[in-house]
Design an enzyme around this catalytic site. Sequence first.
Site, PDB file in Angstrom:
ATOM      1  N   ARG A  62      -0.510   8.398  10.247  1.00 41.23           N
ATOM      2  CA  ARG A  62      -0.631   6.886  10.391  1.00 41.23           C
ATOM      3  C   ARG A  62       0.023   6.419   8.952  1.00 41.23           C
ATOM      4  O   ARG A  62      -0.699   6.668   8.010  1.00 41.23           O
ATOM      5  CB  ARG A  62      -1.814   6.324  10.972  1.00 41.23           C
ATOM      6  CG  ARG A  62      -2.038   4.877  10.809  1.00 41.23           C
ATOM      7  CD  ARG A  62      -3.261   4.631  10.995  1.00 41.23           C
ATOM      8  NE  ARG A  62      -4.206   5.128   9.915  1.00 41.23           N
ATOM      9  CZ  ARG A  62      -4.914   4.147   9.381  1.00 41.23           C
ATOM     10  NH1 ARG A  62      -4.934   3.034   9.514  1.00 41.23           N
ATOM     11  NH2 ARG A  62      -5.720   4.451   8.443  1.00 41.23           N
ATOM     12  N   GLU A  64       0.987  -1.189   0.089  1.00 46.72           N
ATOM     13  CA  GLU A  64       0.017  -0.133   0.220  1.00 46.72           C
ATOM     14  C   GLU A  64       0.927   1.321  -0.107  1.00 46.72           C
ATOM     15  O   GLU A  64       1.959   1.231   0.247  1.00 46.72           O
ATOM     16  CB  GLU A  64      -1.055   0.027   1.030  1.00 46.72           C
ATOM     17  CG  GLU A  64      -2.181  -1.027   0.888  1.00 46.72           C
ATOM     18  CD  GLU A  64      -3.143  -0.839   2.253  1.00 46.72           C
ATOM     19  OE1 GLU A  64      -2.696  -0.130   3.244  1.00 46.72           O
ATOM     20  OE2 GLU A  64      -4.164  -1.428   2.232  1.00 46.72           O
ATOM     21  N   ARG A  91      -0.959  10.394   1.894  1.00 49.61           N
ATOM     22  CA  ARG A  91      -2.356  10.579   2.121  1.00 49.61           C
ATOM     23  C   ARG A  91      -2.716  12.126   2.185  1.00 49.61           C
ATOM     24  O   ARG A  91      -3.368  12.778   1.566  1.00 49.61           O
ATOM     25  CB  ARG A  91      -2.827   9.786   3.163  1.00 49.61           C
ATOM     26  CG  ARG A  91      -3.610   8.572   2.943  1.00 49.61           C
ATOM     27  CD  ARG A  91      -3.981   7.998   4.225  1.00 49.61           C
ATOM     28  NE  ARG A  91      -4.398   6.595   3.775  1.00 49.61           N
ATOM     29  CZ  ARG A  91      -4.814   5.605   4.522  1.00 49.61           C
ATOM     30  NH1 ARG A  91      -4.953   5.992   5.985  1.00 49.61           N
ATOM     31  NH2 ARG A  91      -5.004   4.422   4.155  1.00 49.61           N
ATOM     32  N   HIS A 116     -10.893  10.266   9.057  1.00 46.53           N
ATOM     33  CA  HIS A 116     -10.406   8.721   8.797  1.00 46.53           C
ATOM     34  C   HIS A 116     -10.121   8.226  10.266  1.00 46.53           C
ATOM     35  O   HIS A 116     -10.392   7.362  10.490  1.00 46.53           O
ATOM     36  CB  HIS A 116      -9.737   8.889   7.622  1.00 46.53           C
ATOM     37  CG  HIS A 116      -9.621   7.088   7.357  1.00 46.53           C
ATOM     38  ND1 HIS A 116     -10.539   6.075   7.068  1.00 46.53           N
ATOM     39  CD2 HIS A 116      -8.252   6.361   7.178  1.00 46.53           C
ATOM     40  CE1 HIS A 116     -10.080   5.144   7.104  1.00 46.53           C
ATOM     41  NE2 HIS A 116      -8.796   5.154   7.051  1.00 46.53           N
TER      42      HIS A 116
HETATM   43  C1  LIG Z   1     -13.926   2.427   6.539  1.00 49.75           C
HETATM   44  C2  LIG Z   1     -12.379   2.130   7.216  1.00 49.75           C
HETATM   45  C3  LIG Z   1     -11.475   1.686   6.541  1.00 49.75           C
HETATM   46  C4  LIG Z   1     -10.258   1.505   7.253  1.00 49.75           C
HETATM   47  N1  LIG Z   1      -9.317   0.392   6.780  1.00 49.75           N
HETATM   48  C5  LIG Z   1      -8.143  -0.002   7.715  1.00 49.75           C
HETATM   49  C6  LIG Z   1      -7.231  -0.911   7.139  1.00 49.75           C
HETATM   50  O1  LIG Z   1      -7.447  -1.377   6.045  1.00 49.75           O
HETATM   51  N2  LIG Z   1      -6.291  -1.160   7.808  1.00 49.75           N
HETATM   52  C7  LIG Z   1      -6.202  -0.517   9.113  1.00 49.75           C
HETATM   53  O2  LIG Z   1      -5.066  -1.122   9.752  1.00 49.75           O
HETATM   54  N3  LIG Z   1      -7.033   0.307   9.535  1.00 49.75           N
HETATM   55  C8  LIG Z   1      -8.023   0.413   8.795  1.00 49.75           C
HETATM   56  N4  LIG Z   1      -8.911   1.579   9.391  1.00 49.75           N
HETATM   57  C9  LIG Z   1      -8.690   1.974  10.518  1.00 49.75           C
HETATM   58  C10 LIG Z   1      -9.125   0.762  11.708  1.00 49.75           C
HETATM   59  O3  LIG Z   1     -10.286   0.257  11.140  1.00 49.75           O
HETATM   60  C11 LIG Z   1      -9.421   1.426  13.060  1.00 49.75           C
HETATM   61  O4  LIG Z   1      -8.609   2.320  13.565  1.00 49.75           O
HETATM   62  C12 LIG Z   1      -9.320   0.155  14.000  1.00 49.75           C
HETATM   63  O5  LIG Z   1     -10.236  -0.814  13.610  1.00 49.75           O
HETATM   64  C13 LIG Z   1      -9.910   0.884  15.582  1.00 49.75           C
HETATM   65  O6  LIG Z   1      -9.767  -0.281  16.271  1.00 49.75           O
HETATM   66  P1  LIG Z   1     -10.209  -0.004  17.956  1.00 49.75           P
HETATM   67  O7  LIG Z   1     -10.499  -1.384  18.272  1.00 49.75           O
HETATM   68  O8  LIG Z   1      -9.518   0.915  18.286  1.00 49.75           O
HETATM   69  O9  LIG Z   1     -11.618   0.571  17.671  1.00 49.75           O
HETATM   70  P2  LIG Z   1     -12.996   0.425  17.067  1.00 49.75           P
HETATM   71  O10 LIG Z   1     -12.929  -0.707  16.026  1.00 49.75           O
HETATM   72  O11 LIG Z   1     -13.524   1.496  16.248  1.00 49.75           O
HETATM   73  O12 LIG Z   1     -13.878  -0.306  18.195  1.00 49.75           O
HETATM   74  C14 LIG Z   1     -14.257   0.590  19.094  1.00 49.75           C
HETATM   75  C15 LIG Z   1     -15.658   0.253  19.758  1.00 49.75           C
HETATM   76  O13 LIG Z   1     -15.970   0.997  20.940  1.00 49.75           O
HETATM   77  C16 LIG Z   1     -17.208   1.579  20.895  1.00 49.75           C
HETATM   78  N5  LIG Z   1     -17.292   2.262  21.858  1.00 49.75           N
HETATM   79  C17 LIG Z   1     -17.073   3.904  21.557  1.00 49.75           C
HETATM   80  N6  LIG Z   1     -17.375   4.542  22.653  1.00 49.75           N
HETATM   81  C18 LIG Z   1     -17.835   3.872  23.589  1.00 49.75           C
HETATM   82  C19 LIG Z   1     -18.469   3.981  25.028  1.00 49.75           C
HETATM   83  N7  LIG Z   1     -18.565   5.161  25.376  1.00 49.75           N
HETATM   84  N8  LIG Z   1     -18.666   2.776  25.648  1.00 49.75           N
HETATM   85  C20 LIG Z   1     -18.560   1.545  25.166  1.00 49.75           C
HETATM   86  N9  LIG Z   1     -18.044   1.341  23.955  1.00 49.75           N
HETATM   87  C21 LIG Z   1     -17.768   2.308  23.144  1.00 49.75           C
HETATM   88  C22 LIG Z   1     -17.409   1.696  19.468  1.00 49.75           C
HETATM   89  O14 LIG Z   1     -18.949   1.630  19.230  1.00 49.75           O
HETATM   90  C23 LIG Z   1     -16.780   0.809  18.721  1.00 49.75           C
HETATM   91  O15 LIG Z   1     -17.670  -0.700  18.522  1.00 49.75           O
HETATM   92  C24 LIG Z   1     -10.054   2.057   8.663  1.00 49.75           C
HETATM   93  C25 LIG Z   1     -11.354   2.788   9.021  1.00 49.75           C
HETATM   94  C26 LIG Z   1     -12.284   2.908   8.446  1.00 49.75           C
HETATM   95  C27 LIG Z   1     -13.410   3.602   9.067  1.00 49.75           C
END
Ligand SMILES: Cc1cc2nc3c(=O)[nH]c(=O)nc-3n(C[C@H](O)[C@H](O)[C@H](O)COP(=O)(O)OP(=O)(O)OC[C@H]3O[C@@H](n4cnc5c(N)ncnc54)[C@H](O)[C@@H]3O)c2cc1C
Length: 535
Positions: free
Chosen positions: A372, A116, A276, A337
């Site tokens: 990032r 990428e 980006r 994003h």
């Molecule tokens: C469309 C898209 C494509 C992407 N593609 C990539 C990729 O290909 N590769 C990559 O590395 N990254 C990618 N990213 C970024 C990556 O997906 C995220 O940074 C990563 O998944 C974050 O993981 P996380 O576990 O920290 O949070 P999340 O997966 O966002 O999970 C956090 C959870 O906490 C919950 N939450 C929020 N507030 C509260 C609260 N007050 N109480 C309880 N729960 C709460 C949310 O609802 C959510 O379900 C992408 C992001 C998007 C939006």
Amino acid sequence: MQSVIERCCDVLILGGGIAGLWCAYHTAPKASVVVLNKGSFAEASTFWAQGGMAAALAPSDAPEKHFADTVAAGAGLCDEDAVWTLVTEAPKQVMALWHIGVPFDTDDGQLVLTIEGAHSVERIAHAYGDATGRAVMETLPRAVEQRGVRLYERATALQLLVRDGAWAGAFVLRDGTVELWRAKACVLATGGCGQLFAVTTNPQGATGDGVALAFEVGARVADMEFVQFHPTALAVGEVPRPLISEALRGEGALLRNAKGERFMPRYHPRAELAPRDIVARAIFMEMQETGMPYVWLDITHKGEEFVRERFPNIYHACLARGFRLGREPVPVAPAAHYHMGGIRTDLWGRTNIPRLYAIGECACTGVHGANRLASNSLTEGLVFGYRVAHAVDEWLHAPLPALPDSMPVPPSGYSDWQMLRQIQQTMGELVGVVRWADGLTAATARLTELGKAARGLATRWVTTAWLIARAALERTESRGAHFRQDYPASDDARWRVHLTWQIGGAPVWQHPPQRHQEPVHRLSNRQDRRNASGE
Ligand SMILES: Cc1cc2nc3c(=O)[nH]c(=O)nc-3n(C[C@H](O)[C@H](O)[C@H](O)COP(=O)(O)OP(=O)(O)OC[C@H]3O[C@@H](n4cnc5c(N)ncnc54)[C@H](O)[C@@H]3O)c2cc1C
């Protein structure tokens, strides 16, 4: 205190994306673990991740190369110790995820790795072609539950409690009732904050709750100004906007303005394959100049058949909205994003509040610096989720912490969507791809006013938004994803620092720690020598 239902476990994890679930998976064998997630698991950003996760797994790759690419993308602000931790531990964690059943794309039993933007070699493991996150979220919650972890959806953390400076509990809204959750340790894994902006790729739950919850009880937050805008979200009137992966530009897709002119060569020698932040700004400038709310992404020279096969999910997402990707250009525009900033942690996810940890997008380990590197965030969730699963051991033999002597009134679980719209409008207009002093001053003033009227969760959204705007105002230079029209150059002498904030205090400037191990150029040379000698 009015009576609330009290619930207990050993380790309470708030947020169930890749970081929270991976942490739960590895904590479960030794403790009772509960994961509370605001929406459904399919609403986490993790579910929507397309491209995949980065790890130096290819024979031609090495952690040193992954390190060099990550640090280069981070524009001088990466904490090198954190990056080194990420790149050296990533291969083991990605393989472990594969072994629990995530159906990564393979060829002849080997992971297929792709390249990428800004990666120097193929190192992105992916699943279902371009729907890696869905594959993770179809597998991981089940695996976690099989280990005895209790998972609750529609359970929203509203407020954290501290006693004598240490974490002591959390008020949570679950099924319409406010509950008091107690545990020996708490892990914040609440994801990003893209929903604080009018145009975003992030799902509805990404409102930066965790950052504000932690900040309010005295946790340090850092790098708040660094919000990555993805250059090419499909320009349709939806929130969130469907993402058109940069892998399309990797396959030769071109960007054209409203007049049909290709413009990227005017902005960067690498044209459409520029970093980006540069592509996002170029698109923004072209939109300003032509007065159109989008530019065109054109991959018609590859044809519809190719696109449908190589990018099935993106192709169908476009088709569902009336666009034949590959047959016609599609409208795209930048969208908020990813948040590089967040709750400041050490390499074991510890915040400055005892018993409180943070992982994933809501945390700031310093791994991403000012920008990032694509596909490093899923990997970060795995590496630091795993580390925190070990770090919490330090509390497992301790008793539950006592509650504060004077308990606050349980908070309201009210979500003020009208106020969220106002925050989004402010952030979109004044704290977006291009920023300037007057705009940022106006944004902080407007957010301060909104804060006075905010109730329930909206107070948290305003806090996180205000921290982003205020930090962006403070940083009078441009670096990585943060671009100031009035200070368009980087100023290393003054600004190669993290801005760290704590409630009630002035911002503190912190130099990014350098690696304590051998300098990377020596390691790279050694690696090259090893490769050359066939070791
Ligand atoms: C469309 C898209 C494509 C992407 N593609 C990539 C990729 O290909 N590769 C990559 O590395 N990254 C990618 N990213 C970024 C990556 O997906 C995220 O940074 C990563 O998944 C974050 O993981 P996380 O576990 O920290 O949070 P999340 O997966 O966002 O999970 C956090 C959870 O906490 C919950 N939450 C929020 N507030 C509260 C609260 N007050 N109480 C309880 N729960 C709460 C949310 O609802 C959510 O379900 C992408 C992001 C998007 C939006």
